[in-house]
Design an enzyme around this catalytic site. Structure first.
Site, PDB file in Angstrom:
ATOM      1  N   HIS A  17     -37.223  13.404 -44.722  1.00 11.67           N
ATOM      2  CA  HIS A  17     -36.727  13.685 -45.989  1.00 11.67           C
ATOM      3  C   HIS A  17     -36.859  12.649 -47.008  1.00 11.67           C
ATOM      4  CE1 HIS A  17     -34.809  17.539 -44.396  1.00 11.67           C
ATOM      5  NE2 HIS A  17     -35.980  17.882 -45.014  1.00 11.67           N
ATOM      6  N   LYS A  41     -31.001  32.815 -44.682  1.00 14.15           N
ATOM      7  CA  LYS A  41     -31.339  31.664 -43.860  1.00 14.15           C
ATOM      8  C   LYS A  41     -29.871  31.126 -43.249  1.00 14.15           C
ATOM      9  CE  LYS A  41     -34.651  28.206 -43.259  1.00 14.15           C
ATOM     10  NZ  LYS A  41     -35.808  27.314 -44.172  1.00 14.15           N
ATOM     11  N   ARG A  90     -46.223  17.863 -42.051  1.00 18.10           N
ATOM     12  CA  ARG A  90     -46.168  17.093 -40.904  1.00 18.10           C
ATOM     13  C   ARG A  90     -47.173  17.515 -40.135  1.00 18.10           C
ATOM     14  NH1 ARG A  90     -40.076  19.047 -40.561  1.00 18.10           N
ATOM     15  NH2 ARG A  90     -41.307  20.844 -41.496  1.00 18.10           N
ATOM     16  N   SER A 128     -35.212  18.863 -39.212  1.00 19.52           N
ATOM     17  CA  SER A 128     -33.569  19.052 -39.189  1.00 19.52           C
ATOM     18  C   SER A 128     -33.095  19.692 -37.767  1.00 19.52           C
ATOM     19  CB  SER A 128     -33.110  19.703 -40.320  1.00 19.52           C
ATOM     20  OG  SER A 128     -33.353  19.005 -41.526  1.00 19.52           O
TER      21      SER A 128
HETATM   22  P1  ADP Z   1     -37.895  24.329 -45.826  1.00 17.97           P
HETATM   23  O1  ADP Z   1     -36.797  24.819 -45.117  1.00 17.97           O
HETATM   24  O2  ADP Z   1     -37.869  24.290 -47.283  1.00 17.97           O
HETATM   25  O3  ADP Z   1     -39.245  23.792 -45.243  1.00 17.97           O
HETATM   26  P2  ADP Z   1     -36.775  21.519 -44.996  1.00 17.97           P
HETATM   27  O4  ADP Z   1     -35.727  21.016 -45.315  1.00 17.97           O
HETATM   28  O5  ADP Z   1     -37.222  21.883 -43.503  1.00 17.97           O
HETATM   29  O6  ADP Z   1     -37.144  22.542 -45.936  1.00 17.97           O
HETATM   30  O7  ADP Z   1     -38.078  20.561 -45.650  1.00 17.97           O
HETATM   31  C1  ADP Z   1     -38.286  20.150 -46.847  1.00 17.97           C
HETATM   32  C2  ADP Z   1     -39.721  19.815 -47.020  1.00 17.97           C
HETATM   33  O8  ADP Z   1     -39.586  18.388 -46.518  1.00 17.97           O
HETATM   34  C3  ADP Z   1     -40.682  20.381 -46.441  1.00 17.97           C
HETATM   35  O9  ADP Z   1     -41.789  20.414 -47.355  1.00 17.97           O
HETATM   36  C4  ADP Z   1     -41.062  19.807 -45.091  1.00 17.97           C
HETATM   37  O10 ADP Z   1     -42.457  19.783 -44.762  1.00 17.97           O
HETATM   38  C5  ADP Z   1     -40.780  18.315 -45.548  1.00 17.97           C
HETATM   39  N1  ADP Z   1     -40.216  17.529 -44.411  1.00 17.97           N
HETATM   40  C6  ADP Z   1     -39.409  17.842 -43.532  1.00 17.97           C
HETATM   41  N2  ADP Z   1     -39.364  16.674 -42.551  1.00 17.97           N
HETATM   42  C7  ADP Z   1     -40.441  15.916 -42.763  1.00 17.97           C
HETATM   43  C8  ADP Z   1     -41.138  14.803 -42.174  1.00 17.97           C
HETATM   44  N3  ADP Z   1     -40.343  14.510 -41.050  1.00 17.97           N
HETATM   45  N4  ADP Z   1     -41.989  14.143 -42.772  1.00 17.97           N
HETATM   46  C9  ADP Z   1     -42.791  14.771 -43.897  1.00 17.97           C
HETATM   47  N5  ADP Z   1     -42.055  15.952 -44.319  1.00 17.97           N
HETATM   48  C10 ADP Z   1     -41.229  16.328 -44.093  1.00 17.97           C
END
Ligand code: ADP
Length: 160
Positions: A17, A41, A90, A128
Site C-alpha cells: 500500500h 467484512k 497485483r 494484508s
Molecule cells: P480492498 O479490500 O479495498 O481491496 P486492500 O486494503 O486489500 O483493500 O487494498 C487496497 C488497494 O491497494 C487495492 O487496490 C489493492 O489492489 C491495492 N494493493 C494492496 N496490496 C498491494 C500490493 N502489494 N501492490 C499493489 N497494490 C496493492
C-alpha cells in the site's frame, strides 16, 4: 491543486500500500487515504487501530490525509471535490473485481475515474491477509509492513 483518493480496507496497511501511496504522490499534489468501513467484512483490527497505523506510516508525507467512510466512495469523493481514485493491481486475479468496481463507480458518477498503478514486482504477492497469516504463525513480517504495524501484529498474535 490535483487530489485523489486511495480507498481500501488497509487491515492492516502494508509496504505494498505504501508503495502505491508514494507513487501516487508523484502524480497528485494531495492524496486522501480512505479507510472503507464495511460492516459486512470482518476486520482483524478495529477501524481506529487501522487508522492509527495508516497515520503513523504516512506521517512523513504532509500531502497525505487519512480519513474513513462508511458510505459510498463516490459520495465521499463528490463531497470533497475529488474526481479520481487510485487503486493498485497485483495480478490478473485483481482485475475482474476492480473492473466492475471502477465501472460501477463511474455509473454512479460519470465524472469519476479510477487510476490503476501496477504493483512493484517485489510486492506482487503481498496482501494484508497473507501478512496476518504469517504473523499468526510466528513468521517475520518486518519486510512486508512498517514498524508500527509489525509491533501491533506482534501484540495481537504473540512474539515471533
Ligand atoms: P480492498 O479490500 O479495498 O481491496 P486492500 O486494503 O486489500 O483493500 O487494498 C487496497 C488497494 O491497494 C487495492 O487496490 C489493492 O489492489 C491495492 N494493493 C494492496 N496490496 C498491494 C500490493 N502489494 N501492490 C499493489 N497494490 C496493492
Amino acid at each position: 491543486m490535483s487530489r485523489a483518493v486511495y480507498p481500501g480496507s488497509f487491515d492492516p496497511i502494508t509496504r505494498g500500500h505504501l508503495n502505491i501511496i508514494e507513487r501516487a504522490l508523484d502524480m497528485y499534489d494531495g492524496l486522501v487515504v480512505l479507510l472503507a468501513v464495511n460492516p459486512d467484512k470482518r476486520s482483524t483490527f478495529t477501524d481506529e487501530e487501522n487508522l492509527a497505523m495508516i497515520r503513523e506510516a504516512t506521517s512523513h508525507w504532509p500531502q497525505v490525509e487519512v480519513d474513513a467512510t462508511d458510505g459510498l466512495l463516490v459520495d465521499y469523493a463528490r463531497a470533497h471535490g475529488i474526481r479520481q481514485a487510485v487503486r493498485g493491481l497485483r495480478a490478473v486475479t485483481d482485475f475482474e473485481s476492480e473492473f466492475s468496481m471502477a465501472l460501477m463507480n463511474r455509473s454512479l458518477w460519470e465524472e469519476f475515474d479510477t487510476v490503476y498503478l501496477m504493483t512493484s514486482a517485489e510486492y506482487m504477492y503481498l496482501r494484508s491477509s497473507t501478512v496476518k497469516q504469517v504473523a499468526e504463525h510466528g513468521g517475520d513480517v518486518s519486510r512486508f509492513v512498517p514498524p508500527g504495524v509489525e509491533r501491533r501484529l506482534r501484540e495481537r498474535f504473540g512474539q515471533a
